[in-house]
Design an enzyme around this catalytic site. Structure first.
Site, mmCIF file in Angstrom:
data_model
loop_
_atom_site.group_PDB
_atom_site.id
_atom_site.type_symbol
_atom_site.label_atom_id
_atom_site.label_comp_id
_atom_site.label_asym_id
_atom_site.label_seq_id
_atom_site.Cartn_x
_atom_site.Cartn_y
_atom_site.Cartn_z
ATOM 1 N N LEU A 129 3.716 7.899 8.480
ATOM 2 C CA LEU A 129 3.740 8.135 6.478
ATOM 3 C C LEU A 129 2.149 7.590 6.827
ATOM 4 C CD1 LEU A 129 6.532 5.774 7.281
ATOM 5 C CD2 LEU A 129 6.856 8.051 5.896
ATOM 6 N N ASP A 130 2.210 7.216 5.550
ATOM 7 C CA ASP A 130 0.988 6.939 4.591
ATOM 8 C C ASP A 130 1.179 5.111 4.584
ATOM 9 O OD1 ASP A 130 0.117 9.796 3.917
ATOM 10 O OD2 ASP A 130 1.313 9.376 1.425
ATOM 11 N N MET A 131 -0.217 4.562 4.664
ATOM 12 C CA MET A 131 -0.511 3.490 4.167
ATOM 13 C C MET A 131 0.641 2.670 3.339
ATOM 14 S SD MET A 131 -3.391 1.229 4.940
ATOM 15 C CE MET A 131 -3.994 1.209 3.005
ATOM 16 N N LEU A 132 0.446 3.167 2.374
ATOM 17 C CA LEU A 132 1.128 2.414 0.993
ATOM 18 C C LEU A 132 2.764 3.249 1.222
ATOM 19 C CD1 LEU A 132 -2.050 3.265 -1.774
ATOM 20 C CD2 LEU A 132 -1.256 1.532 -0.582
ATOM 21 N N THR A 133 2.645 4.226 1.934
ATOM 22 C CA THR A 133 4.448 4.254 1.992
ATOM 23 C C THR A 133 5.243 3.348 2.478
ATOM 24 O OG1 THR A 133 3.639 6.799 1.064
ATOM 25 C CG2 THR A 133 5.856 6.004 2.215
#
Length: 282
Positions: A129-133
């Site tokens: 998962l993306d860091m911001l997700t």
């Protein structure tokens, strides 16, 4: 180390050869070879050759001693993840927004470091998962299930559903498919962009709710492929950037990225049992 997996072949499935059963279970060819040459496929306690049939309700035991993994260790962070689902082979956690999935610069505060704290040993990465997700992240507990889950990703039997709140800079249909190739943005190494020479990327979406006053909508997005920043790039390129996206929404105002991994659907490795794990929030 020997990994032992056991299953009862379902009574509602047609009889199948040992060889075809192992293919249906997505076991890699190399491991199928070892199972045959080392006679490590037992049906009702006895070795059964690969061209013989397995019938419903028969017990199958597999013993794998040729499992290798090149993955490095993830030191324990000392923090515990929020566990949403667990069985003998996999772990599903709710990854917080702002946390990396795994270390890439020697960090020790990523989701996989937290999983190492919980398990007492290093986990094995399946997807990211993306860091911001934030949201659901599937982690393997042993290397013998990693290629099975990777093949499920390829064959689309491992399904990832996301919730996204977007700004409606353009009209949006009730549902649709975005099929646009994605590649590196040459002007910014942090970013990806839609480009003709990019990798194939396909996202499916459905509008769950519209907020007319804000000119926003909540979407259910399902990934068919898994490119870096895929949902963020696809929605932005379509005129519906995700709220709180500092890279792809020109109206970013400092809020959290409104993108959450909401549901994971997969088949338990070495079985025919489908599992659906979902966050309570929607």
């Amino acid at each position: 180390m020997i990994y032992h997996f056991s299953l009862i072949y379902p009574a509602n499935r047609p009889s199948v050869s040992v060889s075809d059963l192992l293919r249906q279970l997505l076991i890699p060819r190399k491991w199928r070879h070892y199972l045959r040459t080392e006679r490590q496929v037992l049906v009702n306690g006895q070795y059964r050759s690969f061209n013989q049939l397995i019938k419903g309700n028969e017990k199958v035991d597999l013993y794998l001693d040729q499992v290798e993994s090149l993955q490095g260790d993830y030191p324990a962070s000392g923090k515990m993840p929020k566990v949403v689902y667990e069985d003998e082979n996999v772990l599903v956690i709710d990854k917080p927004k702002g946390q990396k999935t795994h270390p890439n610069q020697g960090e020790n505060g990523t989701a996989l470091n937290d999983c190492a704290s919980y398990l007492g040993y290093s986990p094995y990465i399946v997807h990211r998962l993306d860091m911001l997700t934030g949201g659901l992240l599937l982690v393997a507990k042993n290397p013998a299930v990693v290629p099975i889950l990777n093949r499920q990703l390829t064959s689309k039997t491992l399904r990832r559903d996301y919730l996204a709140t977007v700004d409606l800079n353009k009209e949006i249909p009730d549902q649709g498919t975005i099929d646009l190739p994605i590649g590196q943005d040459p002007a910014d190494q942090r970013k990806r962009q839609v480009r003709a020479d990019g990798l194939r990327a396909v996202s499916h979406f459905q509008v769950l709710e519209k907020y007319e006053e804000k000119k926003q909508a909540k979407l259910l997005v399902t990934l068919e492929t898994g490119r870096t920043h895929q949902i963020r790039v696809h929605l932005s390129a379509s005129g519906w950037p995700i709220v709180g996206d500092p890279l792809y929404n020109p109206n970013f105002a400092g809020e959290d990225l409104a993108l959450t991994g909401w549901q994971l659907t997969f088949v338990k490795p070495y079985s025919f049992n489908q599992i659906a794990v979902r966050l309570d929030k929607k």
